[in-house]
Scaffold this active site. Structure first.
Site, mmCIF file in Angstrom:
data_model
loop_
_atom_site.group_PDB
_atom_site.id
_atom_site.type_symbol
_atom_site.label_atom_id
_atom_site.label_comp_id
_atom_site.label_asym_id
_atom_site.label_seq_id
_atom_site.Cartn_x
_atom_site.Cartn_y
_atom_site.Cartn_z
ATOM 1 N N LYS A 125 8.034 -1.937 1.345
ATOM 2 C CA LYS A 125 8.089 -0.682 2.109
ATOM 3 C C LYS A 125 8.673 -0.899 3.501
ATOM 4 O O LYS A 125 9.484 -0.099 3.978
ATOM 5 C CB LYS A 125 6.686 -0.075 2.193
ATOM 6 C CG LYS A 125 6.159 0.368 0.820
ATOM 7 C CD LYS A 125 4.670 0.667 0.874
ATOM 8 C CE LYS A 125 4.116 1.075 -0.482
ATOM 9 N NZ LYS A 125 2.660 1.068 -0.553
ATOM 10 N N VAL A 168 7.670 5.004 0.202
ATOM 11 C CA VAL A 168 7.022 4.424 1.381
ATOM 12 C C VAL A 168 5.894 5.331 1.859
ATOM 13 O O VAL A 168 6.132 6.505 2.184
ATOM 14 C CB VAL A 168 8.039 4.216 2.532
ATOM 15 C CG1 VAL A 168 7.364 3.587 3.736
ATOM 16 C CG2 VAL A 168 9.207 3.362 2.073
ATOM 17 N N GLY A 213 -1.684 8.014 -4.763
ATOM 18 C CA GLY A 213 -2.418 9.080 -5.449
ATOM 19 C C GLY A 213 -1.457 10.073 -6.075
ATOM 20 O O GLY A 213 -0.298 10.184 -5.664
ATOM 21 N N LYS A 225 9.609 1.429 -4.742
ATOM 22 C CA LYS A 225 9.934 0.633 -3.540
ATOM 23 C C LYS A 225 10.454 -0.743 -3.894
ATOM 24 O O LYS A 225 11.344 -1.275 -3.250
ATOM 25 C CB LYS A 225 8.717 0.523 -2.624
ATOM 26 C CG LYS A 225 7.504 -0.101 -3.267
ATOM 27 C CD LYS A 225 6.277 0.748 -3.118
ATOM 28 C CE LYS A 225 6.135 1.670 -4.297
ATOM 29 N NZ LYS A 225 5.001 2.535 -4.259
HETATM 30 N N1 HSE Z 1 -0.527 -0.056 -4.365
HETATM 31 C C1 HSE Z 1 -0.129 0.705 -3.222
HETATM 32 C C2 HSE Z 1 -1.255 0.730 -2.204
HETATM 33 C C3 HSE Z 1 0.232 2.129 -3.516
HETATM 34 O O1 HSE Z 1 -2.304 0.148 -2.415
HETATM 35 O O2 HSE Z 1 -1.030 1.311 -1.160
HETATM 36 C C4 HSE Z 1 1.566 2.253 -4.124
HETATM 37 O O3 HSE Z 1 2.552 1.718 -3.299
#
Ligand code: HSE
Length: 440
Positions: free
Chosen positions: A205, A132, A302, A105
Site C-alpha cells: 500500500k 489502499v 470489510g 494492492k
Molecule cells: N489484510 C488487510 C488488513 C486488509 O488487515 O488491513 C486488506 O488489505
C-alpha cells in the site's frame, strides 16, 4: 443513456458488498454518475454461491475470460487477489479495451508499471482506490485533492490486522503470539497472516502511495519491510512511559537524495491523533507544502467500506470514459513521461541512507560505568540522545534494562553504534531497535 455495464471477477466479501451497495444506492449513484451503473455479469468458481448473491437477473459464469470477452461489458472489476491469474486477467481485460477497477494492492505494487503502461497504450483507465486503506479515499486525496501541493511525506497505519494486534498488546499487556492467536480465533487475522504481520501488505500500500505522492514508478522491490512479529510487550510498556505508542507505519518521504520507502514498527508521540487510532482502523497522515498536515481516518477493510471505494472508481470511470484519454486524471497522478523523468532524480533510498530517530533497549549489567560506555559510543558517532530511562534493577537482580531515545541520525551510523554497543561485555542480550517518528 444506457447504463454502464460492469463485470465482476470474483464475488467474495468485497464483490458482494459492491453488488449490494450498488443496488441499494442505485438511484443516488445514477444521479451522481450521470447514468446508471449495473453489474450484469459475474465470474466466480463457485457459480451457485455467486448466483445466490446476485439473484436471477445477473449472468453468472465460472470462467473469468467469458466476462472479458463479452463486448457489452465496459468495466471489469478484478477482485480475485494475488499476482498470478489476476495479473493475466487484468492485462487481457486491458487488451480487450475494458476499463479496470481493482482492489489488488499486491498486483499493482509488484506489476503496476507493466499494467499502467498497457492501460496507457490502450487508452483505458485502471482505478484502484480500494487497494489502499479500504474505504478511506486516500488515492483520490493524494492524486486529486492535494494536486496543488508538493508532498513531503506520507505516513499511515494501513494494515488493520497489525493495528488490532498492537492495540490488544498495549491494552492487555500481552505478547505478540498470544494476541495473534486470539485475533485469529475472532476472525481479525487470517489463518495465514504472514502478509499482514510481516508488513508486506502495508508495504504494497505505501508503495502505491509513494508513486502517487512523488511521481515515481511503483517499486515494491525497493521498499524496506519489517513487521511486528519481534515486538515485545515490554517495549510497548517502556514506550508508553516515555510518552509514545508503537504503531506499524508505512512511511514514504521525499528527501534531497531521493525517496524513503519503508514499513516498520515506529514509536509515535502519544499526543498525535494517529497514535490514538485503535483496533482494526486505518489512518493516513500527509504532509504537504501548501495545505500542511492532513489526516484521513476510517475502515481499511470489510465488505461495504471496500465496496465504497470500488464504486467510487466505477463512478469516476463512468464520468470520464468519454473524455479524451489525455485529459483524464493520470493513473499515478503524474503523466507517464514525468514519471520516467523523475526515476533518475528521485531514486528510492537504501535503508542505510534513511534518516530517523530511534528507541533502543539494552539489557545491561547493573554495574558502574555501563551507562558511560554506552553513551560514549553514541556520542563518539555524533548521535544525539533525546532521553534515557533506566529501570531500577529488582532486588537480587544484577542486570537491568536501559532505554535510550535518540534524535535523528542516518541509519547506517545507528547500525555502527548498535554493533559497537553489542560488542560490550556488559551488554547481555541482543539490542532492540525500534524507529521513532515524531510526525511533526
Ligand atoms: N489484510 C488487510 C488488513 C486488509 O488487515 O488491513 C486488506 O488489505
Amino acid at each position: 443513456m444506457k447504463p454502464i455495464q460492469v463485470g465482476l471477477l470474483g464475488i467474495g466479501t468485497v464483490g458482494s458488498g459492491t453488488f449490494n451497495v450498488l443496488r441499494r444506492n442505485q438511484e443516488e449513484i445514477r444521479r451522481r454518475a450521470g447514468r446508471g451503473i449495473e453489474i450484469t455479469m459475474v465470474a466466480d468458481l463457485d457459480t451457485a454461491r455467486a448466483q445466490a448473491v446476485v439473484g436471477e437477473g445477473v449472468q453468472v459464469v465460472g470462467d473469468a475470460r467469458a466476462v472479458i470477452a463479452n463486448p457489452g461489458i465496459d468495466i471489469v472489476v478484478e477482485l480475485i487477489g494475488g499476482y498470478g491469474i489476476a495479473r493475466q486477467l487484468v492485462l487481457e481485460a486491458i487488451e480487450a479495451g475494458k476499463h479496470v477497477v481493482t482492489a489488488n494492492k499486491a498486483l499493482l505494487a509488484v506489476h503496476g508499471t507493466e499494467i499502467f503502461a498497457a492501460a496507457h497504450r490502450k487508452g483505458v483507465m485502471v482505478a484502484f482506490e480500494a487497494a489502499v486503506a479500504g474505504g478511506i479515499p486516500i488515492i483520490k486525496a493524494l492524486r486529486e485533492g492535494l494536486t496543488a501541493n508538493s508532498i513531503q511525506w506520507v505516513a499511515g497505519i494501513i494494515n488493520g490486522t497489525t493495528n488490532f494486534i498492537l492495540s490488544e498488546m498495549r491494552d492487555k499487556g500481552l505478547d505478540f503470539d498470544v494476541v495473534l492467536k486470539e485475533a485469529q480465533r475472532l476472525g481479525y487475522a487470517e489463518a495465514d497472516p504472514t502478509f499482514d504481520i510481516e508488513g508486506v501488505d502495508a508495504a504494497h500500500k505505501v508503495t502505491l502511495m509513494s508513486a502517487i505522492a512523488f511521481g515515481i514508478p511503483v517499486q515494491f522491490d525497493k521498499a524496506h519491510v519489517e513487521g511486528i512479529t519481534k515486538l515485545a510487550a515490554q517495549d510497548i510498556r517502556y514506550a508508553e512511559q516515555l510518552g509514545y505508542r508503537i504503531k506499524l507505519l508505512g512511511i514514504t518521504k521525499r528527501t534531497a537524495k531521493g525517496v524513503e520507502l519503508r514499513v516498520h514498527p515506529s514509536l509515535v508521540p502519544a499526543k498525535r491523533l494517529i497514535a490514538n487510532v485503535e483496533g482494526a482502523m486505518n489512518a493516513v497522515m500527509v504532509s504537504a507544502d501548501a495545505v500542511g498536515t492532513t489526516l484521513y481516518y476510517g475502515k481499511g477493510a470489510g465488505s461495504e467500506p471496500t465496496a465504497s471505494a470500488v464504486i467510487a472508481d466505477l463512478v469516476d470511470i463512468t464520468r470520464l470514459h468519454t473524455a479524451d484519454a489525455a485529459q483524464r486524471v493520470p493513473h499515478l497522478a503524474f503523466h507517464p513521461e514525468a514519471i520516467l523523468a523523475n526515476e533518475g532524480d528521485l531514486p528510492v533510498l537504501p535503508m542505510g541512507e534513511v534518516v530517523t530517530s530511534y528507541y533502543l533497549r539494552l539489557r545491561v549489567a547493573d554495574e558502574a560505568g555501563v551507562l558511560a560506555k554506552v553513551t560514549g559510543i553514541v556520542a563518539a558517532l555524533g548521535i544525539s540522545i533525546d532521553a534515557v530511562l533506566q529501570r531500577e534493577a529488582s532486588e537480587g537482580e544484577n542486570q537491568t534494562d536501559l532505554i535510550i531515545l535518540t534524535h535523528d541520525c542516518v541509519e547506517s551510523r545507528m547500525n555502527d553504534a548498535i554493533a559497537q554497543m553489542q560488542a560490550l561485555p556488559t551488554v547481555l542480550a541482543p539490542i532492540t531497535r525500534i524507529r521513532k517518528e515524531e510526525l511533526n
